[in-house]
Design an enzyme around this catalytic site. Structure first.
Site, PDB file in Angstrom:
ATOM      1  N   ASN A   2      -6.799   6.239   3.880  1.00 47.90           N
ATOM      2  CA  ASN A   2      -8.225   6.505   3.673  1.00 47.90           C
ATOM      3  C   ASN A   2      -8.611   7.968   3.819  1.00 47.90           C
ATOM      4  O   ASN A   2      -9.732   8.348   3.490  1.00 47.90           O
ATOM      5  CB  ASN A   2      -9.075   5.662   4.636  1.00 47.90           C
ATOM      6  CG  ASN A   2      -8.897   4.181   4.391  1.00 47.90           C
ATOM      7  OD1 ASN A   2      -8.248   3.757   3.444  1.00 47.90           O
ATOM      8  ND2 ASN A   2      -9.482   3.385   5.255  1.00 47.90           N
ATOM      9  N   ASP A  44      -0.713   2.385  -5.425  1.00 50.42           N
ATOM     10  CA  ASP A  44      -0.723   0.955  -5.706  1.00 50.42           C
ATOM     11  C   ASP A  44      -2.017   0.560  -6.414  1.00 50.42           C
ATOM     12  O   ASP A  44      -3.069   1.135  -6.162  1.00 50.42           O
ATOM     13  CB  ASP A  44      -0.583   0.163  -4.403  1.00 50.42           C
ATOM     14  CG  ASP A  44      -1.682   0.490  -3.401  1.00 50.42           C
ATOM     15  OD1 ASP A  44      -2.518  -0.393  -3.122  1.00 50.42           O
ATOM     16  OD2 ASP A  44      -1.720   1.633  -2.894  1.00 50.42           O
ATOM     17  N   PHE A  77      -2.925   8.827   6.865  1.00 49.59           N
ATOM     18  CA  PHE A  77      -3.292   7.453   6.571  1.00 49.59           C
ATOM     19  C   PHE A  77      -4.075   7.451   5.265  1.00 49.59           C
ATOM     20  O   PHE A  77      -4.709   8.438   4.890  1.00 49.59           O
ATOM     21  CB  PHE A  77      -4.055   6.763   7.714  1.00 49.59           C
ATOM     22  CG  PHE A  77      -3.169   6.447   8.878  1.00 49.59           C
ATOM     23  CD1 PHE A  77      -2.410   5.282   8.879  1.00 49.59           C
ATOM     24  CD2 PHE A  77      -3.059   7.314   9.942  1.00 49.59           C
ATOM     25  CE1 PHE A  77      -1.556   4.993   9.936  1.00 49.59           C
ATOM     26  CE2 PHE A  77      -2.212   7.034  11.003  1.00 49.59           C
ATOM     27  CZ  PHE A  77      -1.455   5.871  10.999  1.00 49.59           C
ATOM     28  N   HIS A 130       0.819  -1.212   0.000  1.00 51.98           N
ATOM     29  CA  HIS A 130       0.000   0.000   0.000  1.00 51.98           C
ATOM     30  C   HIS A 130       0.859   1.271   0.000  1.00 51.98           C
ATOM     31  O   HIS A 130       0.341   2.359  -0.198  1.00 51.98           O
ATOM     32  CB  HIS A 130      -0.913  -0.009   1.227  1.00 51.98           C
ATOM     33  CG  HIS A 130      -2.338   0.346   0.958  1.00 51.98           C
ATOM     34  ND1 HIS A 130      -2.902   0.429  -0.298  1.00 51.98           N
ATOM     35  CD2 HIS A 130      -3.352   0.647   1.814  1.00 51.98           C
ATOM     36  CE1 HIS A 130      -4.177   0.755  -0.203  1.00 51.98           C
ATOM     37  NE2 HIS A 130      -4.471   0.897   1.064  1.00 51.98           N
ATOM     38  N   ASN A 133      -9.218   3.340  -1.669  1.00 51.22           N
ATOM     39  CA  ASN A 133      -9.723   4.301  -0.689  1.00 51.22           C
ATOM     40  C   ASN A 133      -8.954   5.616  -0.647  1.00 51.22           C
ATOM     41  O   ASN A 133      -9.527   6.663  -0.358  1.00 51.22           O
ATOM     42  CB  ASN A 133      -9.768   3.674   0.704  1.00 51.22           C
ATOM     43  CG  ASN A 133     -10.862   2.633   0.811  1.00 51.22           C
ATOM     44  OD1 ASN A 133     -11.891   2.726   0.152  1.00 51.22           O
ATOM     45  ND2 ASN A 133     -10.634   1.624   1.627  1.00 51.22           N
TER      46      ASN A 133
END
Length: 188
Positions: free
Chosen positions: A68, A93, A66, A20, A114
């Protein structure tokens, strides 16, 4: 004209080198190539590096919100530096592509990612450049969250590294030639 290149990932040692964090890895390499360093900008919840290429200012950004919540860092930076979303490129990614495959697109939906979903929500348009680096699908029934939050196994690591280098080459080509369509034609 000013460009902003955003690499997506999750902050913290726990996530270093995970699938990620392909966007972070690409931006770290890009910063090294342009001999610039990231500095934490707490106001924007992001690490930001700056450089000039052919007289044009380029911001390299790693949101520290982060994955999201990536849009929470990207939108205020675009506003503060008065950058049009069409001069924004996001490196991330892509589970729908084989490991290491790089795909460039001038716009697009989140495709279930996300981080991109958050940027679309906050920026309010899908008209920004996408630089996708393939991480492949989960193997052996592994859950998606476990897949994206693990490192590449030895079987895939070389292809993943090649994908990061190719993505950086594509971004540099775009920045230095000021033409994302040409970069798409050359690297897709």
């Amino acid at each position: 004209m000013t460009k902003m290149i955003v690499g997506l990932g999750n902050p913290g040692d726990r996530y270093d080198g995970t699938k990620h964090n392909m966007g972070f890895m690409a931006l770290d390499l890009l910063a090294k190539e342009y001999q610039t360093d990231f500095k934490m900008e707490k106001t924007f919840i992001a690490e930001v590096a700056q450089t000039f290429v052919n007289g044009e200012k380029v911001f390299l950004v790693k949101p520290q919100t982060f994955m999201n919540e990536s849009g929470r860092a990207v939108k205020p930076l675009l506003t503060y530096f008065n950058i049009d979303p069409e001069d924004l490129s996001v490196v991330f990614d892509d589970m729908d592509s084989p490991v290491g495959r790089v795909r460039l697109r001038q716009k697009g939906s989140s495709g279930g990612h996300n981080g991109i979903k958050s940027i679309l929500t906050h920026v309010g348009t899908e008209h920004f450049n996408h630089v996708k680096i393939g991480i492949g699908r989960p193997k052996n029934g592994m859950k998606v969250v476990n897949h994206v939050l693990t490192k590449f196994d030895s079987e895939d690591n070389s292809e993943a590294q090649d994908g990061i280098f190719k993505a950086v080459d594509a971004i540099k080509y775009y920045i230095e030639n000021n033409d994302f369509t040409k970069a798409m034609n050359k690297f897709n």
